[in-house]
Design an enzyme around this catalytic site. Sequence first.
Site, PDB file in Angstrom:
ATOM      1  N   CYS A 128      13.896  39.293  48.220  1.00 23.28           N
ATOM      2  CA  CYS A 128      12.732  38.719  47.529  1.00 23.28           C
ATOM      3  C   CYS A 128      12.787  37.198  47.448  1.00 23.28           C
ATOM      4  O   CYS A 128      11.799  36.510  47.738  1.00 23.28           O
ATOM      5  CB  CYS A 128      12.580  39.335  46.145  1.00 23.28           C
ATOM      6  SG  CYS A 128      13.944  38.995  44.986  1.00 23.28           S
ATOM      7  N   HIS A 182      13.688  39.790  40.227  1.00 26.34           N
ATOM      8  CA  HIS A 182      12.744  39.931  41.344  1.00 26.34           C
ATOM      9  C   HIS A 182      11.701  38.832  41.288  1.00 26.34           C
ATOM     10  O   HIS A 182      11.329  38.351  40.210  1.00 26.34           O
ATOM     11  CB  HIS A 182      12.056  41.297  41.283  1.00 26.34           C
ATOM     12  CG  HIS A 182      11.265  41.614  42.524  1.00 26.34           C
ATOM     13  ND1 HIS A 182      11.848  41.708  43.776  1.00 26.34           N
ATOM     14  CD2 HIS A 182       9.936  41.852  42.710  1.00 26.34           C
ATOM     15  CE1 HIS A 182      10.913  41.997  44.670  1.00 26.34           C
ATOM     16  NE2 HIS A 182       9.759  42.080  44.053  1.00 26.34           N
ATOM     17  N   HIS A 194       5.664  40.563  48.702  1.00 28.05           N
ATOM     18  CA  HIS A 194       7.071  40.481  48.300  1.00 28.05           C
ATOM     19  C   HIS A 194       7.928  41.371  49.185  1.00 28.05           C
ATOM     20  O   HIS A 194       7.417  42.186  49.964  1.00 28.05           O
ATOM     21  CB  HIS A 194       7.236  40.852  46.821  1.00 28.05           C
ATOM     22  CG  HIS A 194       6.908  42.289  46.499  1.00 28.05           C
ATOM     23  ND1 HIS A 194       7.566  43.011  45.535  1.00 28.05           N
ATOM     24  CD2 HIS A 194       5.981  43.148  47.014  1.00 28.05           C
ATOM     25  CE1 HIS A 194       7.079  44.232  45.453  1.00 28.05           C
ATOM     26  NE2 HIS A 194       6.108  44.342  46.342  1.00 28.05           N
TER      27      HIS A 194
END
Length: 224
Positions: A128, A182, A194
């Site tokens: 990410c 994240h 993402h």
Amino acid sequence: MIIETWLPKILAASGSLAAGVVLLAGLSVGARFAAISASAMCDYISPAADQPRSPQSRKTPPRTAIGVCAELLSGQQPTETAAGTGRGMIAAQAALRMRGIPYSWGGGGPAGPSLGIGRGAQTRGFDCSGLAEYAWAKTGARIGGDTSVQWKTGIHVPRSQIRAGDLIFFAYNTANPATIHHVGIAIDAIRMVHAPHTGSTVRIDTWAGVPSREREFIGAVRPR
């Protein structure tokens, strides 16, 4: 810390999101988006199967979306005029072009996808934060390759002002930024592109209105 394809409606939204989107997200956006070319195609992904949807979000028509995603993919000159938006559009476009690239723990950076580390050592791709670093490197910004650094790399923006390119962060404890795990790159105030997890690929997901995401949403940052 380290598809559904459809032809979007031609919209000229101003002031706030369409009613169906408001139902989904429970928020409004002040940014304005111009009409887009009818030939522009855009992927729209509903919440991932492993992310339960609330009863309210299930009522939302599956194809309710504004045209900013298609505008990004079309490569047009950004139509928002607010300062800094052009760089955010460039970052979002860069991330969107990586759709389909595998997730790789510890993978990716300013130069693009790379072999990761640990369980990502045999996979060339992005995690990410690697995807976020790559996307913003395309604007000339250096935001670092870890979410803890990226959280501090720009200005924190209110949820109601999220726009394309902003970094969307999620934490196990939203009172403690040290638990951020994240990050995604905003397409608009509803969706992000993402690299979700091992076994997945870079993709578009809805996050607003998804209970698991809402519980962990800690804030948004606009890199300088």
